[in-house]
Scaffold this motif. Sequence first.
Motif, PDB file in Angstrom:
ATOM      1  N   SER A 289       0.860  -1.201   0.000  1.00 37.66           N
ATOM      2  CA  SER A 289       0.000   0.000   0.000  1.00 37.66           C
ATOM      3  C   SER A 289       0.884   1.235   0.000  1.00 37.66           C
ATOM      4  CB  SER A 289      -0.903   0.012   1.233  1.00 37.66           C
ATOM      5  OG  SER A 289      -1.642   1.226   1.275  1.00 37.66           O
ATOM      6  N   GLY A 290       0.419   2.263  -0.708  1.00 41.69           N
ATOM      7  CA  GLY A 290       1.164   3.512  -0.729  1.00 41.69           C
ATOM      8  C   GLY A 290       0.400   4.594  -1.435  1.00 41.69           C
ATOM      9  N   SER A 291       1.023   5.756  -1.577  1.00 42.07           N
ATOM     10  CA  SER A 291       0.491   6.969  -2.217  1.00 42.07           C
ATOM     11  C   SER A 291      -0.306   7.836  -1.267  1.00 42.07           C
ATOM     12  CB  SER A 291      -0.374   6.683  -3.452  1.00 42.07           C
ATOM     13  OG  SER A 291       0.265   5.820  -4.339  1.00 42.07           O
ATOM     14  N   ALA A 292      -0.745   7.272  -0.149  1.00 39.01           N
ATOM     15  CA  ALA A 292      -1.530   8.009   0.847  1.00 39.01           C
ATOM     16  C   ALA A 292      -1.461   7.202   2.139  1.00 39.01           C
ATOM     17  CB  ALA A 292      -2.982   8.142   0.371  1.00 39.01           C
ATOM     18  N   PRO A 293      -1.789   7.820   3.285  1.00 44.92           N
ATOM     19  CA  PRO A 293      -1.681   7.086   4.545  1.00 44.92           C
ATOM     20  C   PRO A 293      -2.683   5.932   4.640  1.00 44.92           C
ATOM     21  CG  PRO A 293      -2.103   9.450   4.929  1.00 44.92           C
ATOM     22  CD  PRO A 293      -2.235   9.216   3.466  1.00 44.92           C
ATOM     23  N   LEU A 311       2.256  -4.362   3.422  1.00 49.45           N
ATOM     24  CA  LEU A 311       3.543  -3.653   3.486  1.00 49.45           C
ATOM     25  C   LEU A 311       3.287  -2.218   3.013  1.00 49.45           C
ATOM     26  CD1 LEU A 311       6.956  -4.878   2.083  1.00 49.45           C
ATOM     27  CD2 LEU A 311       6.070  -2.615   1.542  1.00 49.45           C
ATOM     28  N   GLU A 312       3.424  -1.259   3.926  1.00 45.75           N
ATOM     29  CA  GLU A 312       3.229   0.139   3.529  1.00 45.75           C
ATOM     30  C   GLU A 312       4.576   0.769   3.214  1.00 45.75           C
ATOM     31  OE1 GLU A 312       1.049   2.731   6.164  1.00 45.75           O
ATOM     32  OE2 GLU A 312       0.969   4.307   4.647  1.00 45.75           O
ATOM     33  N   ARG A 313       4.584   1.488   2.103  1.00 46.40           N
ATOM     34  CA  ARG A 313       5.812   2.185   1.694  1.00 46.40           C
ATOM     35  C   ARG A 313       5.469   3.630   1.370  1.00 46.40           C
ATOM     36  NH1 ARG A 313       4.090   4.674  -2.333  1.00 46.40           N
ATOM     37  NH2 ARG A 313       3.387   3.634  -4.140  1.00 46.40           N
ATOM     38  N   TYR A 314       6.483   4.444   1.179  1.00 43.27           N
ATOM     39  CA  TYR A 314       6.263   5.887   1.002  1.00 43.27           C
ATOM     40  C   TYR A 314       7.092   6.378  -0.178  1.00 43.27           C
ATOM     41  CZ  TYR A 314       7.648  10.749   2.289  1.00 43.27           C
ATOM     42  OH  TYR A 314       7.962  12.078   2.294  1.00 43.27           O
ATOM     43  N   GLY A 315       6.442   7.157  -1.040  1.00 44.09           N
ATOM     44  CA  GLY A 315       7.164   7.650  -2.207  1.00 44.09           C
ATOM     45  C   GLY A 315       6.544   8.924  -2.723  1.00 44.09           C
ATOM     46  N   MET A 316       7.089   9.414  -3.806  1.00 43.75           N
ATOM     47  CA  MET A 316       6.509  10.574  -4.475  1.00 43.75           C
ATOM     48  C   MET A 316       7.057  10.694  -5.884  1.00 43.75           C
ATOM     49  SD  MET A 316       8.292  13.478  -2.078  1.00 43.75           S
ATOM     50  CE  MET A 316       7.285  14.756  -2.761  1.00 43.75           C
ATOM     51  N   SER A 317       6.402  11.525  -6.699  1.00 43.99           N
ATOM     52  CA  SER A 317       6.793  11.613  -8.109  1.00 43.99           C
ATOM     53  C   SER A 317       8.259  12.036  -8.245  1.00 43.99           C
ATOM     54  CB  SER A 317       5.924  12.635  -8.842  1.00 43.99           C
ATOM     55  OG  SER A 317       4.585  12.269  -8.719  1.00 43.99           O
ATOM     56  N   THR A 338       3.412   3.134  10.367  1.00 44.96           N
ATOM     57  CA  THR A 338       4.705   3.679   9.920  1.00 44.96           C
ATOM     58  C   THR A 338       4.863   3.361   8.433  1.00 44.96           C
ATOM     59  OG1 THR A 338       6.212   1.772  10.051  1.00 44.96           O
ATOM     60  CG2 THR A 338       5.627   2.847  12.131  1.00 44.96           C
ATOM     61  N   VAL A 339       5.820   4.049   7.796  1.00 46.59           N
ATOM     62  CA  VAL A 339       6.090   3.725   6.387  1.00 46.59           C
ATOM     63  C   VAL A 339       7.394   2.935   6.266  1.00 46.59           C
ATOM     64  CG1 VAL A 339       4.692   5.506   5.319  1.00 46.59           C
ATOM     65  CG2 VAL A 339       7.000   6.091   6.030  1.00 46.59           C
ATOM     66  N   GLY A 340       8.000   2.605   7.412  1.00 47.24           N
ATOM     67  CA  GLY A 340       9.160   1.724   7.395  1.00 47.24           C
ATOM     68  C   GLY A 340      10.483   2.465   7.402  1.00 47.24           C
ATOM     69  N   GLY A 397       8.287  18.012   1.653  1.00 51.58           N
ATOM     70  CA  GLY A 397       7.027  18.689   1.988  1.00 51.58           C
ATOM     71  C   GLY A 397       6.187  17.856   2.933  1.00 51.58           C
ATOM     72  N   ASP A 398       6.710  16.667   3.305  1.00 47.79           N
ATOM     73  CA  ASP A 398       6.001  15.836   4.281  1.00 47.79           C
ATOM     74  C   ASP A 398       6.634  16.032   5.649  1.00 47.79           C
ATOM     75  OD1 ASP A 398       4.079  14.478   2.586  1.00 47.79           O
ATOM     76  OD2 ASP A 398       5.831  13.592   1.623  1.00 47.79           O
ATOM     77  N   VAL A 399       5.806  15.841   6.660  1.00 47.72           N
ATOM     78  CA  VAL A 399       6.261  16.026   8.033  1.00 47.72           C
ATOM     79  C   VAL A 399       6.192  14.670   8.725  1.00 47.72           C
ATOM     80  CG1 VAL A 399       5.648  17.169  10.208  1.00 47.72           C
ATOM     81  CG2 VAL A 399       5.451  18.420   8.050  1.00 47.72           C
ATOM     82  N   THR A 421       7.538   7.597  10.500  1.00 50.31           N
ATOM     83  CA  THR A 421       6.074   7.757  10.502  1.00 50.31           C
ATOM     84  C   THR A 421       5.773   9.114   9.887  1.00 50.31           C
ATOM     85  OG1 THR A 421       5.920   6.472  12.530  1.00 50.31           O
ATOM     86  CG2 THR A 421       4.023   7.835  11.985  1.00 50.31           C
ATOM     87  N   ILE A 422       4.880   9.127   8.903  1.00 48.76           N
ATOM     88  CA  ILE A 422       4.467  10.410   8.313  1.00 48.76           C
ATOM     89  C   ILE A 422       3.298  10.921   9.163  1.00 48.76           C
ATOM     90  CG2 ILE A 422       3.526  11.535   6.231  1.00 48.76           C
ATOM     91  CD1 ILE A 422       6.308  10.464   5.750  1.00 48.76           C
ATOM     92  N   VAL A 423       3.431  12.128   9.682  1.00 49.55           N
ATOM     93  CA  VAL A 423       2.348  12.634  10.544  1.00 49.55           C
ATOM     94  C   VAL A 423       1.559  13.761   9.890  1.00 49.55           C
ATOM     95  CG1 VAL A 423       3.549  11.961  12.665  1.00 49.55           C
ATOM     96  CG2 VAL A 423       3.820  14.279  11.797  1.00 49.55           C
ATOM     97  N   GLY A 424       2.044  14.293   8.782  1.00 52.10           N
ATOM     98  CA  GLY A 424       1.311  15.380   8.127  1.00 52.10           C
ATOM     99  C   GLY A 424       2.102  15.928   6.959  1.00 52.10           C
ATOM    100  N   ARG A 425       1.705  17.092   6.495  1.00 51.88           N
ATOM    101  CA  ARG A 425       2.380  17.718   5.345  1.00 51.88           C
ATOM    102  C   ARG A 425       2.552  19.200   5.607  1.00 51.88           C
ATOM    103  NH1 ARG A 425      -2.574  15.389   2.608  1.00 51.88           N
ATOM    104  NH2 ARG A 425      -2.134  13.186   2.899  1.00 51.88           N
ATOM    105  N   SER A 426       3.704  19.724   5.198  1.00 52.41           N
ATOM    106  CA  SER A 426       3.862  21.181   5.300  1.00 52.41           C
ATOM    107  C   SER A 426       3.265  21.828   4.057  1.00 52.41           C
ATOM    108  CB  SER A 426       5.332  21.554   5.467  1.00 52.41           C
ATOM    109  OG  SER A 426       6.068  21.086   4.361  1.00 52.41           O
ATOM    110  N   LYS A 427       3.096  21.050   2.988  1.00 49.66           N
ATOM    111  CA  LYS A 427       2.474  21.563   1.769  1.00 49.66           C
ATOM    112  C   LYS A 427       0.952  21.484   1.907  1.00 49.66           C
ATOM    113  CE  LYS A 427       3.661  16.982  -0.044  1.00 49.66           C
ATOM    114  NZ  LYS A 427       4.595  16.166  -0.789  1.00 49.66           N
ATOM    115  N   ASP A 428       0.263  22.460   1.343  1.00 49.84           N
ATOM    116  CA  ASP A 428      -1.196  22.453   1.419  1.00 49.84           C
ATOM    117  C   ASP A 428      -1.712  21.529   0.322  1.00 49.84           C
ATOM    118  OD1 ASP A 428      -3.762  23.038   2.129  1.00 49.84           O
ATOM    119  OD2 ASP A 428      -3.823  25.013   1.210  1.00 49.84           O
TER     120      ASP A 428
END
Length: 529
Positions: A289-293, A311-317, A338-340, A397-399, A421-428
């Motif tokens: 799973s990924g792309s969003a929490p 398995l959660e992972r974290y990425g971006m373009s 967590t995203v690992g 831009g992620d917190v 662990t991603i807890v939020g975003r500084s980007k709107d």
Amino acid sequence: MLLPIPFFIFRNMNANLFALFESRFPADRSACCIETHDGLYYSWDDLDRATAKMANLLAALKLPEGARVAVQVEKSPEALFLYLATLRAGYIYLPLNTAYQEAEIDYFVGNAEPAVVVCSSANFGWVSKVAFRHGTKHVFTLDDDRSGSLLSRAAAQPDRFATVARGADELAAILYTSGTTGRSKGAMLTHGNLASNAKTLHAYWGWRSDDVLLHMLPIFHVHGLFVASHGALLAGAKMIWAPKLDMAQILKFLPRCTVMMGVPTYYVRMVQEPRFDDDTCRRMRLFVSGSAPLLMETFDAFRERTGHTILERYGMSETVMLVSNPYDAQDGERIGGTVGKALPGVSVRVVDGDGKPCAAGEIGNVEVRGPNVFKGYWRMPEKTQEEFTADGWFKTGDVGRFGGAIVSQAGERKVPDDYLTIVGRSKDLIISGGYNVYPKEIESFIDEMPGVAESAVIGVPHADFGEAVVAVVVGKPGASLDALSLIGGLKGRIANFKVPKRVHVVDELPRNTMGKVQKNVLRQQFGVL
Ligand code: MLC
Ligand code: AMP
């Protein structure tokens, strides 16, 4: 003493991503590479020949070096082959979400100035007008039923093609990501970025040649086009190819599969389906799973239902994948919420507002460095510079935080210090069903509508999409605004997933002493759909 490296070694090194895939094709090229939901089989030989024909067609157009091929088509094996053929011919692939409407396509085509545009035949009328207006010379059609001018022109081409040599630092793809200012930015990814990430995930997630991937994601974003497809291509593994998320097809095909990837909405819907159980997953070894929490409740419910730990992972373009929960138990446990850990070869840090590393458990800005990190934003050198620190880290831009604790219904559990662990975003930014929506862009469309003085767009919790888009709108004096008409006015003008699920008309927006709209106040007031 350093010995000179013979020249022929450099000459024989082709960093073109397609060359990497070619080198991993299975020995038996008659084996199935893609089986479609409607019963078609494509072998590795078919992939080789189809991409050769399309690459020959592109080469015959005598496009300039670095030409972009922009593509907005429905998902089909031929659409994947077009991506691969573009790499093979040494050009730059630019995928576009099929939901984008004319104003959005106009911006992308105007900004990227592609030499070739490929669209569905249903959209040829308006897409070709946009493309020709921006100077594109070649517009082809490609439909999801193996028809269109691209295929008929490619059919006459030879089915052999020597993959064009490309350096690791040369561009393979441009992916547009929306910007906080409302204007999308084209993230430039190189052959080296994509190859290094694909190889890392191949090893870290234990891809095998006998894997069968259920490919149900769209192929115009990182997740479906790169993470999922590259995994199977590099492993020489088979894909079962379905056009979109469809529970009936999951129930039908998953029992033959070993790997599946999805955004959290996929897993939310799977656990809601009473017929989906451990037997459906009998051959499965990996759900990603990924792309969003991914909500803890979905993580837990899925494990309870199937015995499988997502398995959660974290990425971006801009970075492809940077962090992942472990696949192999020897590398650690998969910890929900967590995203690992940073992927091998990728460095990730969490820093405070002054750029100083945070201690474990402290929340800060997530930054990344590594071979996966993109080359910059297309024709935006200043924006590129802004998004990198002086010492070369990309600001996501992620917190988030390393370590600390996860609190869930099961109680509190300590998280090892190398887990992020991603807890939020500084980007709107709002992420709805795995698609990014930038409030600023939607606000600018709403503000242009008759009778609208101003607007504020927020994300609110949504059981299916994770977050949903909601707009709060102020009318001009004397104007009488109607929420449904505003929604109706946006439909067809912007991609459907960006259209607010609800519009609230108010007299004024709450502002702080600096005059800035207080979106947190709006989220409290309008946070329930
Ligand atoms: C569809 N709709 C959405 C939506 N998708 N609304 C909000 N958010 C979404 N994501 C709306 C449509 O506008 C339509 O509204 C209604 O829902 C039904 O449309 P549909 O097409 O039938 O929906 P459905 O097939 O159910 O699609 C939902 C979905 C899809 C979650 C399956 O959105 C999807 O495939 N998402 C995946 C996105 C993805 O691949 N992201 C990866 C980004 S890469 P109406 O009003 O017209 O009825 C990335 C990096 C990384 O982020 O880390 O991976
Ligand atoms: P995109 O620009 O479409 O590539 O989206 C990238 C963004 O998606 C990231 O910056 C994160 O905000 C978000 N994202 C991706 N994966 C995850 C995840 N597993 N958990 C939380 N957010 C995520």
